[in-house]
Design an enzyme around this catalytic site. Sequence first.
Site, PDB file in Angstrom:
ATOM      1  NE  ARG A 259      72.972  -1.956 -15.150  1.00  0.00           N
ATOM      2  CZ  ARG A 259      73.599  -3.139 -15.097  1.00  0.00           C
ATOM      3  NH1 ARG A 259      73.251  -4.135 -15.909  1.00  0.00           N
ATOM      4  NH2 ARG A 259      74.547  -3.345 -14.230  1.00  0.00           N
TER       5      ARG A 259
ATOM      6  CB  SER B 200      73.792   5.065 -13.011  1.00  0.00           C
ATOM      7  OG  SER B 200      74.508   4.528 -11.929  1.00  0.00           O
TER       8      SER B 200
ATOM      9  CD  GLU C 183      71.824   2.432 -15.692  1.00  0.00           C
ATOM     10  OE1 GLU C 183      73.067   2.547 -15.620  1.00  0.00           O
ATOM     11  OE2 GLU C 183      71.126   1.955 -14.786  1.00  0.00           O
TER      12      GLU C 183
END
Length: 331
Positions: A181, A231, A301
């Site tokens: 990510r 998330s 994230e």
Amino acid sequence: MPVASAATAALAARLAGRPGLVLERAAPLARLTTLRVGGPAELLAEARTEADLVFLLRTTHELAAPWFLLGWGSNVLIPDEGIPGVVVRLGEGFRRAAIRGTRVAAGAALALPKLALRTAAADLMGLEALAGIPSSVGGAVAMNAGCYGTEMKDSLVSVRLVEHDGTRRRLPYAALAPGYRRTNLHERRAIVTRAHFELTPAPPGAARARIEELRQRRRGALPTGHPNAGSVFKNPPGDYAGRLIEAAGLKGKRVGAAEISARHANVIVNLGGATATDVFALMLAAHHAVRDRFGISLDPEWVLAGHLAARWREATGDEASASSLSFPIPV
Ligand SMILES: Cc1cc2nc3c(=O)[nH]c(=O)nc-3n(C[C@H](O)[C@H](O)[C@H](O)COP(=O)(O)OP(=O)(O)OC[C@H]3O[C@@H](n4cnc5c(N)ncnc54)[C@H](O)[C@@H]3O)c2cc1C
């Protein structure tokens, strides 16, 4: 941030004459994010074509004005105070895709699910697992988005960029060092305008069927019904952020109108009228609880926009956090 700074007013004046730039001052941003929180942009500028984007970035470069690129807004937290400088969006000219054999070129503002459906209709495999991610193509490139073991880097060969000074470039995706990510796009301060994929031929209908199968599997995995941004934290090596937050007893915790989802502890939902301050407080609560209980420092994230990245570093002492890479950064 009701009044634009003198620097942003000067920038707006320079950009105003360009027909391919749609400008809005003191533009509310919450509506442009999936979490539906955050304050305004001093200036919002949508570039219609790559030439317009080059003009915009040359101008911000000359005036040393900060900018932030907003895609689908599904992985960002915008502060309540808003974002200084200009928030850039990519318009109509960046929403096209072309398929030639197994090669696919897609504009950065195209919706990733739309692209996955189009390539599946052409019986090409490679993007099925990404079809459920609410992302622009450019945002997925920037985040190396992934799902069910497939990441963008598996089929993305090269990207076209406009650098912060307006220089156009085409680079292999590997040059952006895609990892979990993340890519180095933030350090490069570049905007992706197009992505070039190499996909695999599939039996008729197979890619479409796989998308349907994964859609069913995904249903129920994430909370639905309330705005969220997926998330919040990356999974630490060998564990799951959601499991750790739940084990630390924070599932269902609320601050204001924001809640650590009772369904999935690594998701924060906006129950209606939440502020970025509420959401940020919950992020910190989760981070501190997991660190106190397990000695693990969760890394966001999400991209923390505006001053939130610095506030996160101050509050957690996590210098290496991915959020330290968020725009706007000093020019
Ligand atoms: C319900 C839900 C489910 C999700 N599921 C997943 C999942 O399964 N897997 C996953 O990886 N993510 C998932 N996400 C997170 C999110 O969708 C991805 O990170 C997505 O790729 C972000 O893209 P975006 O266009 O929304 O980018 P934004 O949120 O707008 O921006 C994110 C970052 O990318 C940068 N950026 C965006 N476009 C460009 C561009 N053209 N050039 C340069 N930089 C750019 C922005 O500046 C920002 O730093 C989910 C989110 C939600 C809300």
